[in-house]
Motif scaffolding. Structure first.
Motif, PDB file in Angstrom:
ATOM      1  N   ALA A 120     -52.671   9.311  97.518  1.00 57.60           N
ATOM      2  CA  ALA A 120     -52.905   8.326  96.471  1.00 57.60           C
ATOM      3  C   ALA A 120     -52.619   8.943  95.103  1.00 57.60           C
ATOM      4  O   ALA A 120     -52.861  10.128  94.872  1.00 57.60           O
ATOM      5  N   ASN A 121     -52.092   8.146  94.211  1.00 58.78           N
ATOM      6  CA  ASN A 121     -51.884   8.597  92.838  1.00 58.78           C
ATOM      7  C   ASN A 121     -53.230   8.917  92.200  1.00 58.78           C
ATOM      8  O   ASN A 121     -54.200   8.193  92.406  1.00 58.78           O
ATOM      9  N   PRO A 122     -53.331   9.997  91.410  1.00 55.80           N
ATOM     10  CA  PRO A 122     -54.621  10.366  90.821  1.00 55.80           C
ATOM     11  C   PRO A 122     -55.151   9.369  89.797  1.00 55.80           C
ATOM     12  O   PRO A 122     -56.333   9.394  89.463  1.00 55.80           O
ATOM     13  N   PHE A 123     -54.298   8.475  89.294  1.00 52.47           N
ATOM     14  CA  PHE A 123     -54.732   7.489  88.311  1.00 52.47           C
ATOM     15  C   PHE A 123     -55.140   6.167  88.947  1.00 52.47           C
ATOM     16  O   PHE A 123     -55.976   5.445  88.401  1.00 52.47           O
ATOM     17  N   THR A 124     -54.539   5.814  90.087  1.00 53.21           N
ATOM     18  CA  THR A 124     -54.817   4.524  90.697  1.00 53.21           C
ATOM     19  C   THR A 124     -54.519   4.544  92.189  1.00 53.21           C
ATOM     20  O   THR A 124     -53.489   5.073  92.612  1.00 53.21           O
ATOM     21  N   GLU A 125     -55.409   3.928  92.969  1.00 49.87           N
ATOM     22  CA  GLU A 125     -55.223   3.877  94.413  1.00 49.87           C
ATOM     23  C   GLU A 125     -54.207   2.818  94.836  1.00 49.87           C
ATOM     24  O   GLU A 125     -53.827   2.763  96.010  1.00 49.87           O
ATOM     25  N   THR A 126     -53.765   1.992  93.906  1.00 49.40           N
ATOM     26  CA  THR A 126     -52.749   0.996  94.245  1.00 49.40           C
ATOM     27  C   THR A 126     -51.342   1.596  94.271  1.00 49.40           C
ATOM     28  O   THR A 126     -50.384   0.910  94.637  1.00 49.40           O
ATOM     29  N   THR A 127     -51.220   2.856  93.876  1.00 50.17           N
ATOM     30  CA  THR A 127     -49.939   3.552  93.909  1.00 50.17           C
ATOM     31  C   THR A 127     -50.056   4.774  94.801  1.00 50.17           C
ATOM     32  O   THR A 127     -50.996   5.557  94.666  1.00 50.17           O
ATOM     33  N   VAL A 128     -49.104   4.920  95.705  1.00 52.45           N
ATOM     34  CA  VAL A 128     -49.120   6.034  96.658  1.00 52.45           C
ATOM     35  C   VAL A 128     -47.866   6.877  96.454  1.00 52.45           C
ATOM     36  O   VAL A 128     -46.767   6.357  96.255  1.00 52.45           O
ATOM     37  N   MET A 129     -48.056   8.188  96.491  1.00 54.27           N
ATOM     38  CA  MET A 129     -46.978   9.135  96.275  1.00 54.27           C
ATOM     39  C   MET A 129     -46.483   9.681  97.610  1.00 54.27           C
ATOM     40  O   MET A 129     -47.286  10.124  98.441  1.00 54.27           O
ATOM     41  N   VAL A 130     -45.178   9.648  97.810  1.00 55.18           N
ATOM     42  CA  VAL A 130     -44.562  10.137  99.041  1.00 55.18           C
ATOM     43  C   VAL A 130     -43.606  11.266  98.670  1.00 55.18           C
ATOM     44  O   VAL A 130     -42.607  11.045  97.977  1.00 55.18           O
ATOM     45  N   ALA A 131     -43.913  12.480  99.113  1.00 54.30           N
ATOM     46  CA  ALA A 131     -43.075  13.638  98.788  1.00 54.30           C
ATOM     47  C   ALA A 131     -41.876  13.676  99.736  1.00 54.30           C
ATOM     48  O   ALA A 131     -42.024  14.010 100.911  1.00 54.30           O
ATOM     49  N   VAL A 132     -40.705  13.331  99.229  1.00 50.06           N
ATOM     50  CA  VAL A 132     -39.499  13.363 100.058  1.00 50.06           C
ATOM     51  C   VAL A 132     -38.703  14.644  99.828  1.00 50.06           C
ATOM     52  O   VAL A 132     -37.873  15.019 100.659  1.00 50.06           O
ATOM     53  N   ASN A 133     -38.931  15.287  98.705  1.00 50.48           N
ATOM     54  CA  ASN A 133     -38.450  16.643  98.444  1.00 50.48           C
ATOM     55  C   ASN A 133     -39.583  17.404  97.781  1.00 50.48           C
ATOM     56  O   ASN A 133     -40.436  16.808  97.131  1.00 50.48           O
ATOM     57  N   SER A 134     -39.603  18.722  97.937  1.00 50.46           N
ATOM     58  CA  SER A 134     -40.674  19.512  97.342  1.00 50.46           C
ATOM     59  C   SER A 134     -40.183  20.916  97.018  1.00 50.46           C
ATOM     60  O   SER A 134     -39.439  21.517  97.792  1.00 50.46           O
ATOM     61  N   GLY A 135     -40.601  21.396  95.854  1.00 49.57           N
ATOM     62  CA  GLY A 135     -40.278  22.761  95.474  1.00 49.57           C
ATOM     63  C   GLY A 135     -38.859  22.914  94.957  1.00 49.57           C
ATOM     64  O   GLY A 135     -38.108  21.955  94.784  1.00 49.57           O
ATOM     65  N   SER A 136     -38.481  24.163  94.710  1.00 52.02           N
ATOM     66  CA  SER A 136     -37.224  24.471  94.025  1.00 52.02           C
ATOM     67  C   SER A 136     -36.094  24.889  94.957  1.00 52.02           C
ATOM     68  O   SER A 136     -35.020  25.263  94.487  1.00 52.02           O
ATOM     69  N   GLN A 137     -36.312  24.815  96.266  1.00 55.24           N
ATOM     70  CA  GLN A 137     -35.317  25.325  97.205  1.00 55.24           C
ATOM     71  C   GLN A 137     -33.955  24.662  97.046  1.00 55.24           C
ATOM     72  O   GLN A 137     -32.921  25.321  97.139  1.00 55.24           O
ATOM     73  N   ARG A 138     -33.931  23.365  96.775  1.00 50.71           N
ATOM     74  CA  ARG A 138     -32.658  22.639  96.681  1.00 50.71           C
ATOM     75  C   ARG A 138     -32.356  22.159  95.261  1.00 50.71           C
ATOM     76  O   ARG A 138     -31.552  21.257  95.058  1.00 50.71           O
ATOM     77  N   VAL A 139     -33.004  22.772  94.278  1.00 52.45           N
ATOM     78  CA  VAL A 139     -32.718  22.474  92.881  1.00 52.45           C
ATOM     79  C   VAL A 139     -31.238  22.713  92.598  1.00 52.45           C
ATOM     80  O   VAL A 139     -30.652  23.691  93.047  1.00 52.45           O
ATOM     81  N   GLY A 140     -30.626  21.797  91.866  1.00 50.21           N
ATOM     82  CA  GLY A 140     -29.219  21.931  91.517  1.00 50.21           C
ATOM     83  C   GLY A 140     -28.261  21.401  92.563  1.00 50.21           C
ATOM     84  O   GLY A 140     -27.043  21.420  92.352  1.00 50.21           O
ATOM     85  N   GLU A 141     -28.782  20.891  93.687  1.00 49.40           N
ATOM     86  CA  GLU A 141     -27.950  20.330  94.754  1.00 49.40           C
ATOM     87  C   GLU A 141     -28.166  18.821  94.851  1.00 49.40           C
ATOM     88  O   GLU A 141     -29.269  18.328  94.626  1.00 49.40           O
ATOM     89  N   TRP A 142     -27.117  18.112  95.239  1.00 51.00           N
ATOM     90  CA  TRP A 142     -27.278  16.705  95.578  1.00 51.00           C
ATOM     91  C   TRP A 142     -27.980  16.609  96.925  1.00 51.00           C
ATOM     92  O   TRP A 142     -27.585  17.258  97.891  1.00 51.00           O
ATOM     93  N   VAL A 143     -29.028  15.809  96.993  1.00 50.44           N
ATOM     94  CA  VAL A 143     -29.808  15.617  98.216  1.00 50.44           C
ATOM     95  C   VAL A 143     -29.824  14.129  98.550  1.00 50.44           C
ATOM     96  O   VAL A 143     -30.113  13.295  97.691  1.00 50.44           O
ATOM     97  N   THR A 144     -29.503  13.794  99.787  1.00 47.54           N
ATOM     98  CA  THR A 144     -29.558  12.411 100.247  1.00 47.54           C
ATOM     99  C   THR A 144     -30.869  12.166 100.984  1.00 47.54           C
ATOM    100  O   THR A 144     -31.281  12.971 101.815  1.00 47.54           O
ATOM    101  N   VAL A 145     -31.524  11.045 100.651  1.00 41.92           N
ATOM    102  CA  VAL A 145     -32.825  10.702 101.233  1.00 41.92           C
ATOM    103  C   VAL A 145     -32.741   9.301 101.831  1.00 41.92           C
ATOM    104  O   VAL A 145     -32.098   8.420 101.253  1.00 41.92           O
ATOM    105  N   GLU A 146     -33.397   9.098 102.962  1.00 43.84           N
ATOM    106  CA  GLU A 146     -33.465   7.780 103.586  1.00 43.84           C
ATOM    107  C   GLU A 146     -34.880   7.539 104.085  1.00 43.84           C
ATOM    108  O   GLU A 146     -35.453   8.400 104.758  1.00 43.84           O
ATOM    109  N   ARG A 147     -35.453   6.377 103.736  1.00 42.85           N
ATOM    110  CA  ARG A 147     -36.816   6.042 104.127  1.00 42.85           C
ATOM    111  C   ARG A 147     -36.888   4.597 104.612  1.00 42.85           C
ATOM    112  O   ARG A 147     -36.155   3.734 104.126  1.00 42.85           O
ATOM    113  N   ASP A 148     -37.806   4.352 105.547  1.00 40.63           N
ATOM    114  CA  ASP A 148     -38.127   2.989 105.975  1.00 40.63           C
ATOM    115  C   ASP A 148     -39.308   2.528 105.128  1.00 40.63           C
ATOM    116  O   ASP A 148     -40.442   2.979 105.316  1.00 40.63           O
ATOM    117  N   ILE A 149     -39.055   1.632 104.198  1.00 41.12           N
ATOM    118  CA  ILE A 149     -40.079   1.179 103.269  1.00 41.12           C
ATOM    119  C   ILE A 149     -41.241   0.507 103.999  1.00 41.12           C
ATOM    120  O   ILE A 149     -42.410   0.704 103.643  1.00 41.12           O
TER     121      ILE A 149
END
Length: 229
Positions: free
Chosen positions: A157-186
């Motif tokens: 949950a977002n720290p400001f409001t429970e009506t917003t949820v955060m989904v980490a699809v990338n994390s950290g600096s491992q792929r910084v500077g690279e194009w990354v493709t992401v696909e999610r089922d909403i």
């Protein structure tokens, strides 16, 4: 295919989100997303990168976004696919804390408000905002983020409001500077986050923000596709 597609409930394959690669200006299908009490806005512009037109976002102790307004029934499954790149993550970034709620890149999915799911005080608060500002607020939201500390795949949950949820699809600096493709089922993500099927989508936004950490970064967003399988 680089042109973004949104397949509406009618199934007519008509694009509802303008592809960045085909835009002639930032106002071509998208509009600014700005927030009260935020004095510094992030900057967005169309640029060429690796032979394709994309949106470059620069944030420096600032926050704002670009949003495409839509009205789409999600059905049983709805795929969101995009590519992005960031210059860096934020050292103080932490999705679980208010003072760390910043991301060099995020995609914000807003859903229509469901009054039957809200309590009395939430309905009253929203009505006050509508009367004062003359604009209807969206309901729940999914935020797909390039996180710093939150592990990839975590949903919180977002720290400001429970009506917003955060989904980490990338994390950290491992792929910084690279194009990354992401696909999610909403639909699947909404069910996991809120425990029920989602209502209509009201908007899809990009946002690079750093108003809580005071840091800076640049992000690049390629075409965003919203596709029925």
């Amino acid at each position: 295919m680089s042109i973004a597609q949104v397949l509406a409930d009618s199934g007519d394959n008509r694009s509802l989100i303008k592809a960045f690669s085909t835009m002639t200006s930032l106002e071509d299908g998208w509009e600014p997303l700005e927030f009260p009490k935020i004095e510094r806005y992030s900057r967005y512009r169309l640029v060429e990168d690796d032979g394709e037109q994309v949106v470059e976002a620069t944030t420096d102790n600032s926050a704002s976004g670009l949003i495409a307004r839509v009205s789409v029934e999600p059905g049983e499954s709805l795929t969101l696919r995009w590519r992005w790149k960031v210059s860096n993550v934020f050292e103080q970034g932490d999705a679980r804390k208010k003072n760390g709620d910043d991301y060099p890149a995020r995609i914000y999915i807003a859903f229509e408000f469901e009054p039957e799911e809200a309590g009395f005080f939430e309905r009253a608060r929203r009505k006050t905002v509508e009367v004062v500002f003359g604009e209807e607020l969206p309901g729940n939201a999914l935020n797909y983020i390039w996180a710093n500390r939150l592990p990839k795949g975590d949903i919180v949950a977002n720290p400001f409001t429970e009506t917003t949820v955060m989904v980490a699809v990338n994390s950290g600096s491992q792929r910084v500077g690279e194009w990354v493709t992401v696909e999610r089922d909403i639909v699947a993500d909404y069910k996991e986050a809120f425990g029920r099927k989602p209502p209509k989508l009201a908007g899809v936004a990009i946002m690079s923000d750093s108003d809580n950490t005071g840091e800076s970064a640049t992000a690049w967003y390629g075409d965003i596709q919203l596709i029925r399988p």
